[in-house]
Design a protein around this motif. Structure first.
Motif, PDB file in Angstrom:
ATOM      1  N   LEU A   8      45.005 -10.230 116.238  1.00 42.86           N
ATOM      2  CA  LEU A   8      45.879 -10.590 117.173  1.00 42.86           C
ATOM      3  C   LEU A   8      45.107 -11.354 118.576  1.00 42.86           C
ATOM      4  CD1 LEU A   8      48.809 -11.235 118.041  1.00 42.86           C
ATOM      5  CD2 LEU A   8      48.924  -8.907 119.171  1.00 42.86           C
ATOM      6  N   PHE A   9      45.782 -12.617 118.478  1.00 38.82           N
ATOM      7  CA  PHE A   9      45.260 -13.795 119.450  1.00 38.82           C
ATOM      8  C   PHE A   9      46.433 -13.993 120.277  1.00 38.82           C
ATOM      9  CE2 PHE A   9      42.943 -18.058 120.613  1.00 38.82           C
ATOM     10  CZ  PHE A   9      42.469 -17.374 121.426  1.00 38.82           C
ATOM     11  N   GLY A  10      46.394 -13.623 121.455  1.00 42.03           N
ATOM     12  CA  GLY A  10      47.637 -14.137 122.428  1.00 42.03           C
ATOM     13  C   GLY A  10      48.506 -12.901 122.507  1.00 42.03           C
ATOM     14  N   GLY A  11      48.080 -11.795 122.595  1.00 43.62           N
ATOM     15  CA  GLY A  11      48.836 -10.372 122.750  1.00 43.62           C
ATOM     16  C   GLY A  11      49.225 -10.241 124.240  1.00 43.62           C
ATOM     17  N   SER A  12      48.661 -10.938 125.156  1.00 43.47           N
ATOM     18  CA  SER A  12      48.820 -10.749 126.642  1.00 43.47           C
ATOM     19  C   SER A  12      50.037 -11.553 126.836  1.00 43.47           C
ATOM     20  CB  SER A  12      47.792 -11.093 127.583  1.00 43.47           C
ATOM     21  OG  SER A  12      47.444 -12.562 127.416  1.00 43.47           O
ATOM     22  N   GLY A  13      50.664 -12.168 126.122  1.00 44.36           N
ATOM     23  CA  GLY A  13      51.783 -13.163 126.289  1.00 44.36           C
ATOM     24  C   GLY A  13      52.907 -12.486 125.948  1.00 44.36           C
ATOM     25  N   MET A  34      42.935  -6.526 119.503  1.00 45.33           N
ATOM     26  CA  MET A  34      43.599  -7.805 120.258  1.00 45.33           C
ATOM     27  C   MET A  34      42.634  -8.713 121.045  1.00 45.33           C
ATOM     28  SD  MET A  34      46.732  -5.355 122.039  1.00 45.33           S
ATOM     29  CE  MET A  34      47.353  -6.997 122.999  1.00 45.33           C
ATOM     30  N   LEU A  35      42.470 -10.048 120.839  1.00 47.59           N
ATOM     31  CA  LEU A  35      41.461 -10.657 121.281  1.00 47.59           C
ATOM     32  C   LEU A  35      42.167 -11.489 122.235  1.00 47.59           C
ATOM     33  CD1 LEU A  35      38.494 -11.782 120.395  1.00 47.59           C
ATOM     34  CD2 LEU A  35      39.965 -13.850 119.116  1.00 47.59           C
ATOM     35  N   GLY A  36      41.249 -11.557 123.453  1.00 48.61           N
ATOM     36  CA  GLY A  36      41.996 -12.323 124.647  1.00 48.61           C
ATOM     37  C   GLY A  36      41.013 -12.712 125.690  1.00 48.61           C
ATOM     38  N   ARG A  37      41.511 -13.475 126.665  1.00 49.25           N
ATOM     39  CA  ARG A  37      40.944 -13.711 127.978  1.00 49.25           C
ATOM     40  C   ARG A  37      40.916 -12.478 128.920  1.00 49.25           C
ATOM     41  NH1 ARG A  37      43.248 -19.755 128.997  1.00 49.25           N
ATOM     42  NH2 ARG A  37      45.122 -18.482 128.174  1.00 49.25           N
ATOM     43  N   VAL A  53      37.757  -8.691 124.991  1.00 49.34           N
ATOM     44  CA  VAL A  53      37.819  -9.781 126.014  1.00 49.34           C
ATOM     45  C   VAL A  53      36.778 -10.888 125.747  1.00 49.34           C
ATOM     46  CG1 VAL A  53      37.757 -10.305 128.365  1.00 49.34           C
ATOM     47  CG2 VAL A  53      38.816  -8.301 127.652  1.00 49.34           C
ATOM     48  N   VAL A  54      37.378 -12.070 125.581  1.00 49.26           N
ATOM     49  CA  VAL A  54      36.448 -13.040 125.260  1.00 49.26           C
ATOM     50  C   VAL A  54      36.556 -14.442 126.339  1.00 49.26           C
ATOM     51  CG1 VAL A  54      36.054 -12.692 122.889  1.00 49.26           C
ATOM     52  CG2 VAL A  54      37.815 -14.118 123.708  1.00 49.26           C
ATOM     53  N   ASP A  55      35.455 -15.091 126.382  1.00 49.81           N
ATOM     54  CA  ASP A  55      35.554 -16.309 127.132  1.00 49.81           C
ATOM     55  C   ASP A  55      35.987 -17.341 126.250  1.00 49.81           C
ATOM     56  OD1 ASP A  55      35.381 -18.769 128.658  1.00 49.81           O
ATOM     57  OD2 ASP A  55      33.332 -18.410 129.245  1.00 49.81           O
ATOM     58  N   ILE A  79      49.339 -17.564 120.565  1.00 46.67           N
ATOM     59  CA  ILE A  79      49.042 -18.367 121.904  1.00 46.67           C
ATOM     60  C   ILE A  79      49.829 -19.460 122.081  1.00 46.67           C
ATOM     61  CG2 ILE A  79      46.529 -17.246 121.894  1.00 46.67           C
ATOM     62  CD1 ILE A  79      45.919 -20.308 120.681  1.00 46.67           C
ATOM     63  N   GLY A  80      50.067 -19.891 123.197  1.00 47.86           N
ATOM     64  CA  GLY A  80      51.071 -21.052 123.467  1.00 47.86           C
ATOM     65  C   GLY A  80      51.162 -21.098 124.994  1.00 47.86           C
TER      66      GLY A  80
END
Length: 230
Positions: A8-13, A34-37, A53-55, A79-80
């Motif tokens: 999942l990309f954008g799981g912090s939203g 969970m992939l995110g910044r 956690v990725v840049d 993501i959005g």
């Protein structure tokens, strides 16, 4: 449906976090990456969750995603930009909504993933990529970018006004509450959107015979009718 490993990309939203919580409840998800910044504190210590956690601005972002996505069955993008679009230039919007998403989608495809779930917005079409309206033009390009990646099974979720989302003004959901689901611009609760993502994996994917299926408010709520716990 057999249990699947999901990324999942954008799981912090707002919506992404709700999707993550629903995936943890469901047996259809055996493992969630969970992939995110940034990491999500509420997900720390969850047995099924692996946070990476990725840049996202790194030149090697796409390569990193491909490595992380290896062995997964499903890729999900939530993501959005949310409510910040009015103050952003088209280039800034494109970087998040199209370029970053495109790298993620292509990397997941290259890693062997053929099932993709995409969160976008009500009414968005591929043809909007050439719209004169900035927001529609960006979202049209976002949609087209994932379509062009060529997943075997793509599910596109197009909610109307999302109730319970921090980016949706309460006064607006009062006005849109009278709009019928058949039109698409009416209200849908954030938890319903998240549950629809999971319900598609449980019930929709095994029956999906065409490359792309779309879920507006009406279709999402219909998908949930016989769903346990909804």
């Amino acid at each position: 449906m057999d249990a699947m490993k999901c990324i999942l990309f954008g799981g912090s939203g707002e919506v992404g976090g709700a999707v993550a919580r629903e995936l943890l409840k469901s047996d259809v998800c055996s493992e969630l990456t969970m992939l995110g910044r940034r990491s999500v504190s509420s997900m720390e210590g969850e047995a099924k969750v692996n946070q990476v956690v990725v840049d996202t601005s790194s030149p090697g972002f796409e390569k990193i995603v491909k490595e992380v996505a290896q062995g997964h069955d499903v890729a999900i993008s939530c993501i959005g930009i949310g409510s910040g679009t009015l103050s952003m230039t088209e280039e800034q919007m494109m970087e998040v909504e199209v370029n970053m998403l495109g790298k993620y989608a292509r990397a997941c495809k290259a890693a062997g993933i053929e099932i993709f779930e995409l969160l976008t917005a009500v009414g968005v079409k591929e043809t909007h990529a050439s719209s004169r309206i900035k927001g529609l033009r960006v979202l049209g390009k976002k949609y087209k970018t994932v379509l062009d990646t060529g997943f075997q099974k793509l599910a596109v979720f197009k909610p109307g006004m999302i109730v319970g989302n921090a980016h949706t003004p309460r006064w607006l959901t009062v006005l849109t509450s009278i709009i019928p689901d058949s039109i698409g611009w009416g209200n849908i609760h954030q938890e319903e959107v998240a549950q629809a993502f999971v319900a598609h994996l449980e019930k929709g994917v095994p029956l999906q015979n065409e490359p792309v299926v779309s879920y507006s408010n009406k279709e999402m709520k219909s998908l949930l009718k016989d769903q346990p716990g909804t």
